[in-house]
Design a protein around this motif. Structure first.
Motif, PDB file in Angstrom:
ATOM      1  N   MET A   1     -18.201  -8.168   6.583  1.00 55.25           N
ATOM      2  CA  MET A   1     -17.123  -7.339   7.137  1.00 55.25           C
ATOM      3  C   MET A   1     -16.572  -6.413   6.048  1.00 55.25           C
ATOM      4  O   MET A   1     -16.375  -6.825   4.912  1.00 55.25           O
ATOM      5  N   THR A   2     -16.333  -5.141   6.389  1.00 52.84           N
ATOM      6  CA  THR A   2     -15.775  -4.202   5.427  1.00 52.84           C
ATOM      7  C   THR A   2     -14.348  -4.582   5.063  1.00 52.84           C
ATOM      8  O   THR A   2     -13.539  -4.900   5.928  1.00 52.84           O
ATOM      9  N   ALA A   3     -14.052  -4.541   3.753  1.00 51.06           N
ATOM     10  CA  ALA A   3     -12.696  -4.858   3.293  1.00 51.06           C
ATOM     11  C   ALA A   3     -11.737  -3.795   3.797  1.00 51.06           C
ATOM     12  O   ALA A   3     -12.005  -2.595   3.690  1.00 51.06           O
ATOM     13  N   LYS A   4     -10.616  -4.232   4.385  1.00 50.35           N
ATOM     14  CA  LYS A   4      -9.644  -3.289   4.927  1.00 50.35           C
ATOM     15  C   LYS A   4      -8.259  -3.586   4.378  1.00 50.35           C
ATOM     16  O   LYS A   4      -7.882  -4.724   4.174  1.00 50.35           O
ATOM     17  N   LEU A   5      -7.491  -2.520   4.168  1.00 52.86           N
ATOM     18  CA  LEU A   5      -6.139  -2.639   3.641  1.00 52.86           C
ATOM     19  C   LEU A   5      -5.130  -2.618   4.787  1.00 52.86           C
ATOM     20  O   LEU A   5      -5.371  -2.027   5.836  1.00 52.86           O
ATOM     21  N   GLU A   6      -3.990  -3.253   4.565  1.00 52.59           N
ATOM     22  CA  GLU A   6      -2.965  -3.386   5.603  1.00 52.59           C
ATOM     23  C   GLU A   6      -2.116  -2.124   5.727  1.00 52.59           C
ATOM     24  O   GLU A   6      -1.708  -1.529   4.726  1.00 52.59           O
ATOM     25  N   LYS A   7      -1.826  -1.698   6.966  1.00 49.00           N
ATOM     26  CA  LYS A   7      -0.989  -0.516   7.199  1.00 49.00           C
ATOM     27  C   LYS A   7       0.480  -0.939   7.219  1.00 49.00           C
ATOM     28  O   LYS A   7       0.922  -1.588   8.164  1.00 49.00           O
ATOM     29  N   SER A   8       1.225  -0.531   6.167  1.00 47.70           N
ATOM     30  CA  SER A   8       2.621  -0.987   6.092  1.00 47.70           C
ATOM     31  C   SER A   8       3.567   0.056   5.495  1.00 47.70           C
ATOM     32  O   SER A   8       4.737  -0.223   5.289  1.00 47.70           O
ATOM     33  N   LEU A   9       3.081   1.284   5.224  1.00 46.44           N
ATOM     34  CA  LEU A   9       3.902   2.276   4.531  1.00 46.44           C
ATOM     35  C   LEU A   9       4.387   3.382   5.463  1.00 46.44           C
ATOM     36  O   LEU A   9       3.593   3.993   6.186  1.00 46.44           O
ATOM     37  N   GLY A  10       5.698   3.661   5.411  1.00 52.20           N
ATOM     38  CA  GLY A  10       6.278   4.737   6.190  1.00 52.20           C
ATOM     39  C   GLY A  10       6.488   5.995   5.348  1.00 52.20           C
ATOM     40  O   GLY A  10       6.112   6.057   4.182  1.00 52.20           O
ATOM     41  N   THR A  11       7.144   7.007   5.940  1.00 45.79           N
ATOM     42  CA  THR A  11       7.330   8.299   5.266  1.00 45.79           C
ATOM     43  C   THR A  11       8.092   8.155   3.954  1.00 45.79           C
ATOM     44  O   THR A  11       7.688   8.711   2.924  1.00 45.79           O
ATOM     45  N   LEU A  12       9.191   7.417   3.972  1.00 45.32           N
ATOM     46  CA  LEU A  12      10.010   7.284   2.765  1.00 45.32           C
ATOM     47  C   LEU A  12       9.243   6.577   1.659  1.00 45.32           C
ATOM     48  O   LEU A  12       9.309   6.972   0.486  1.00 45.32           O
ATOM     49  N   SER A  13       8.491   5.546   2.009  1.00 47.20           N
ATOM     50  CA  SER A  13       7.680   4.843   1.012  1.00 47.20           C
ATOM     51  C   SER A  13       6.625   5.764   0.420  1.00 47.20           C
ATOM     52  O   SER A  13       6.373   5.749  -0.792  1.00 47.20           O
ATOM     53  N   LEU A  14       5.992   6.582   1.260  1.00 45.68           N
ATOM     54  CA  LEU A  14       4.974   7.517   0.775  1.00 45.68           C
ATOM     55  C   LEU A  14       5.588   8.605  -0.105  1.00 45.68           C
ATOM     56  O   LEU A  14       4.987   9.022  -1.098  1.00 45.68           O
ATOM     57  N   TRP A  15       6.800   9.069   0.256  1.00 41.81           N
ATOM     58  CA  TRP A  15       7.503  10.017  -0.616  1.00 41.81           C
ATOM     59  C   TRP A  15       7.762   9.360  -1.972  1.00 41.81           C
ATOM     60  O   TRP A  15       7.576   9.984  -3.025  1.00 41.81           O
ATOM     61  N   GLY A  16       8.189   8.103  -1.947  1.00 43.84           N
ATOM     62  CA  GLY A  16       8.440   7.385  -3.194  1.00 43.84           C
ATOM     63  C   GLY A  16       7.194   7.280  -4.041  1.00 43.84           C
ATOM     64  O   GLY A  16       7.245   7.431  -5.278  1.00 43.84           O
ATOM     65  N   ILE A  17       6.045   7.045  -3.406  1.00 40.94           N
ATOM     66  CA  ILE A  17       4.790   6.957  -4.150  1.00 40.94           C
ATOM     67  C   ILE A  17       4.409   8.329  -4.701  1.00 40.94           C
ATOM     68  O   ILE A  17       4.058   8.478  -5.870  1.00 40.94           O
ATOM     69  N   ALA A  18       4.478   9.376  -3.853  1.00 38.63           N
ATOM     70  CA  ALA A  18       4.082  10.724  -4.271  1.00 38.63           C
ATOM     71  C   ALA A  18       4.922  11.221  -5.442  1.00 38.63           C
ATOM     72  O   ALA A  18       4.400  11.734  -6.438  1.00 38.63           O
ATOM     73  N   VAL A  19       6.247  11.071  -5.346  1.00 39.36           N
ATOM     74  CA  VAL A  19       7.138  11.530  -6.415  1.00 39.36           C
ATOM     75  C   VAL A  19       7.087  10.559  -7.598  1.00 39.36           C
ATOM     76  O   VAL A  19       7.051  10.976  -8.763  1.00 39.36           O
ATOM     77  N   GLY A  20       7.063   9.272  -7.294  1.00 39.86           N
ATOM     78  CA  GLY A  20       7.048   8.278  -8.359  1.00 39.86           C
ATOM     79  C   GLY A  20       5.815   8.368  -9.233  1.00 39.86           C
ATOM     80  O   GLY A  20       5.878   8.178 -10.456  1.00 39.86           O
TER      81      GLY A  20
ATOM     82  N   GLY B   1       1.200  -7.422  -3.621  1.00 39.41           N
ATOM     83  CA  GLY B   1       1.254  -6.842  -2.281  1.00 39.41           C
ATOM     84  C   GLY B   1       1.750  -5.417  -2.273  1.00 39.41           C
ATOM     85  O   GLY B   1       2.675  -5.072  -3.007  1.00 39.41           O
ATOM     86  N   VAL B   2       1.140  -4.564  -1.426  1.00 40.69           N
ATOM     87  CA  VAL B   2       1.470  -3.145  -1.426  1.00 40.69           C
ATOM     88  C   VAL B   2       2.876  -2.896  -0.886  1.00 40.69           C
ATOM     89  O   VAL B   2       3.573  -1.970  -1.328  1.00 40.69           O
ATOM     90  N   LYS B   3       3.337  -3.720   0.065  1.00 43.41           N
ATOM     91  CA  LYS B   3       4.669  -3.502   0.617  1.00 43.41           C
ATOM     92  C   LYS B   3       5.732  -3.727  -0.442  1.00 43.41           C
ATOM     93  O   LYS B   3       6.668  -2.935  -0.604  1.00 43.41           O
ATOM     94  N   LEU B   4       5.581  -4.819  -1.204  1.00 44.98           N
ATOM     95  CA  LEU B   4       6.499  -5.097  -2.308  1.00 44.98           C
ATOM     96  C   LEU B   4       6.398  -4.017  -3.364  1.00 44.98           C
ATOM     97  O   LEU B   4       7.406  -3.516  -3.880  1.00 44.98           O
ATOM     98  N   ALA B   5       5.157  -3.623  -3.691  1.00 40.24           N
ATOM     99  CA  ALA B   5       4.932  -2.596  -4.711  1.00 40.24           C
ATOM    100  C   ALA B   5       5.569  -1.272  -4.291  1.00 40.24           C
ATOM    101  O   ALA B   5       6.208  -0.585  -5.092  1.00 40.24           O
ATOM    102  N   ALA B   6       5.418  -0.892  -3.007  1.00 35.57           N
ATOM    103  CA  ALA B   6       5.968   0.372  -2.522  1.00 35.57           C
ATOM    104  C   ALA B   6       7.494   0.335  -2.487  1.00 35.57           C
ATOM    105  O   ALA B   6       8.154   1.342  -2.781  1.00 35.57           O
ATOM    106  N   MET B   7       8.063  -0.807  -2.139  1.00 35.53           N
ATOM    107  CA  MET B   7       9.521  -0.934  -2.124  1.00 35.53           C
ATOM    108  C   MET B   7      10.087  -0.782  -3.531  1.00 35.53           C
ATOM    109  O   MET B   7      11.064  -0.074  -3.752  1.00 35.53           O
ATOM    110  N   PHE B   8       9.425  -1.425  -4.488  1.00 27.63           N
ATOM    111  CA  PHE B   8       9.844  -1.290  -5.880  1.00 27.63           C
ATOM    112  C   PHE B   8       9.700   0.155  -6.335  1.00 27.63           C
ATOM    113  O   PHE B   8      10.582   0.710  -7.001  1.00 27.63           O
ATOM    114  N   GLU B   9       8.576   0.776  -5.966  1.00 29.58           N
ATOM    115  CA  GLU B   9       8.318   2.163  -6.361  1.00 29.58           C
ATOM    116  C   GLU B   9       9.401   3.095  -5.820  1.00 29.58           C
ATOM    117  O   GLU B   9       9.888   3.983  -6.534  1.00 29.58           O
ATOM    118  N   LEU B  10       9.793   2.905  -4.579  1.00 25.12           N
ATOM    119  CA  LEU B  10      10.829   3.750  -3.984  1.00 25.12           C
ATOM    120  C   LEU B  10      12.153   3.588  -4.720  1.00 25.12           C
ATOM    121  O   LEU B  10      12.831   4.582  -5.027  1.00 25.12           O
TER     122      LEU B  10
END
Length: 454
Positions: free
Chosen positions: A1-20, A139-148
């Motif tokens: 089975m192909t490895a798949k990542l979990e969908k958990s990031l919204g607009t604000l989290s993605l802005w935090g990643i892009a700017v961060g 985890g990406v959700k924790l990582a994204a929250m910290f990043e934001l």
């Protein structure tokens, strides 16, 4: 089975990643450009580069929303130009994202050294790697929250910096010897303007890394455009604001070759014992941490995507129980830590380690930008029916400006940084050698619809 990542990031989290991902570029690195072209010369360089990035992001977003893949530019180029196209974009992106973190880690060490002179900046840099690799693995959700969180703090701190130094700002300070050490523009100044390109790119480097979180985005066709477009507006404003206010704070030449220009600029205005200065050092670390943490997330996804597609060993795409590519995270960290202690690179171009790392990362970025824009043009012709919920505005003018300026930047960088250009070619050559020896590995990889275009 192909490895798949979990969908958990919204607009604000993605802005935090892009700017961060980028915001450390406002805290350090760019001031090396003053040592090359002066404040006014570097202002011209930054205008050119800001135009390139604005056009690039407005165009790149079309690719990211149409092909939301963890490989980002690798996926777009492979779909447009086949396996070799994927190789060029994928390995160039990997070089960018693997060699930018050591420079940021060394800056984290330099900021901590301001408070703790007895602390070896390299030891602090390695400690930063260990802490944030673990956080990314959890985890990406924790990582994204910290990043934001750290990104919001970092943006706020840059605004505070501008406000605190504003009373001491003098345009005379900013323009004195502003043309490459002279008060007058000359032919040599034009050469210096182009030579400073890597350090202007550092202001914006890695914003495209948010594309590597596209597989983990909720409704990427809607959230990614909002995150990218608001992100580039944020970064352009901060880049010019920080540069102009720092340059007008005092003798800018004292800031042109150091890893902590903002604390030193503030010291010129408020003195070295001010509470404002101590606050800047501590909160300023959040800016460096935001980029460092975000780029670790970015390189881990690039390793993951290349491994999953058979371009790197399959083991690098193995996911942890937190659904994160932990082996990919560790692999990039090991390379970065080795780079921190590879002082032999200081010999390149007569640069310090940080400046050399920045320049090497920028080479990877520029090649990737060129491949991305070429892929945009190619896919418009080869796949006119590809679902594009966002389209580059004023096509083909805007992507053509991005492509033309990226090519100009690459030519200038090769001309002024030939030794680092040679090192970049060696690294790409190693990637190509591995590519030629592992065709069966790619053939055995499970087909990815987003890469194949079927």
């Amino acid at each position: 089975m192909t490895a798949k990542l979990e969908k958990s990031l919204g607009t604000l989290s993605l802005w935090g990643i892009a700017v961060g991902l980028v915001i450390s570029g406002e805290y350090f690195g760019w001031s090396y450009g003053w040592g090359v072209s002066g404040t006014l010369g570097f202002l011209v360089t930054t205008v050119i580069v800001a135009l390139m990035y604005t056009c690039f992001i407005f165009s790149f977003t079309e690719l990211t929303t149409a092909i939301p893949h963890a490989g980002g530019p690798f996926a777009y180029s492979r779909r447009a130009y086949g396996e070799t196209g994927g190789l060029i974009a994928g390995f160039a992106t990997l070089i960018e994202f693997v060699f930018a973190p050591p420079a940021i880690a060394l800056a984290i060490g330099a900021y901590l050294n301001v408070q703790y002179p007895q602390l070896d900046p390299k030891v602090a840099a390695v400690g930063a790697y260990l802490v944030f690799m673990v956080l990314n693995i959890l985890g990406v959700k924790l990582a994204a929250m910290f990043e934001l969180c750290v990104t919001v703090l970092a943006v706020g701190e840059l605004l505070i910096f501008m406000g605190v130094v504003a009373p001491g700002f003098s345009m005379t300070n900013f323009v004195t010897n502003g043309w490459a050490g002279s008060d007058h523009f000359s032919f040599g100044t034009m050469s210096a303007i182009f030579a400073a390109i890597p350090f202007a790119i550092w202001f914006f480097l890695a914003i495209e890394g948010a594309a590597m979180a596209a597989e983990e985005a909720k409704d990427p066709k809607r959230t990614i455009p909002k995150a990218y477009l608001s992100g580039i507006i944020t970064l352009v404003f901060l880049a010019f604001g920080v540069m102009i206010f720092a340059g007008g704070s005092g003798d800018w030449s004292k800031l042109s070759g150091i890893n902590d220009p903002l604390p030193q600029a503030m010291k010129m205005v408020v003195g070295e014992h001010s509470n404002w200065l101590h606050m800047l050092v501590w909160i300023g670390l959040f800016g460096l941490i935001a980029s460092f943490h975000g780029i670790i997330l970015g390189y881990s996804r690039q390793f993951f995507a290349l491994s999953r597609a058979g371009y790197l060993p399959k083991s690098l795409s193995k996911l942890s129980r937190f659904n994160t590519p932990y082996r990919a995270t560790i692999a990039g960290g090991v390379i970065g830590i080795v780079a921190i202690y590879s002082d032999g690179i200081v010999e390149l171009q007569g640069m310090g380690l940080t400046a050399a790392m920045i320049t090497l990362a920028v080479f990877g970025a520029i090649v990737m930008y060129i491949m991305s824009m070429l892929s945009l043009f190619k896919l418009r012709k080869s796949e006119p029916n590809l679902q594009r919920t966002y389209r580059a505005p004023f096509y083909p003018v805007v992507p053509a400006i991005a492509l033309g300026l990226a090519v100009l930047c690459l030519i200038a960088m090769i001309w002024f940084n030939r030794e680092i250009a040679a090192l970049f070619c060696v690294l790409m050559g190693i990637g190509y050698l591995y590519f030629t020896l592992t065709k069966q590995q790619r053939d055995d990889a499970e087909q990815d619809v987003l890469l194949a275009g079927k």
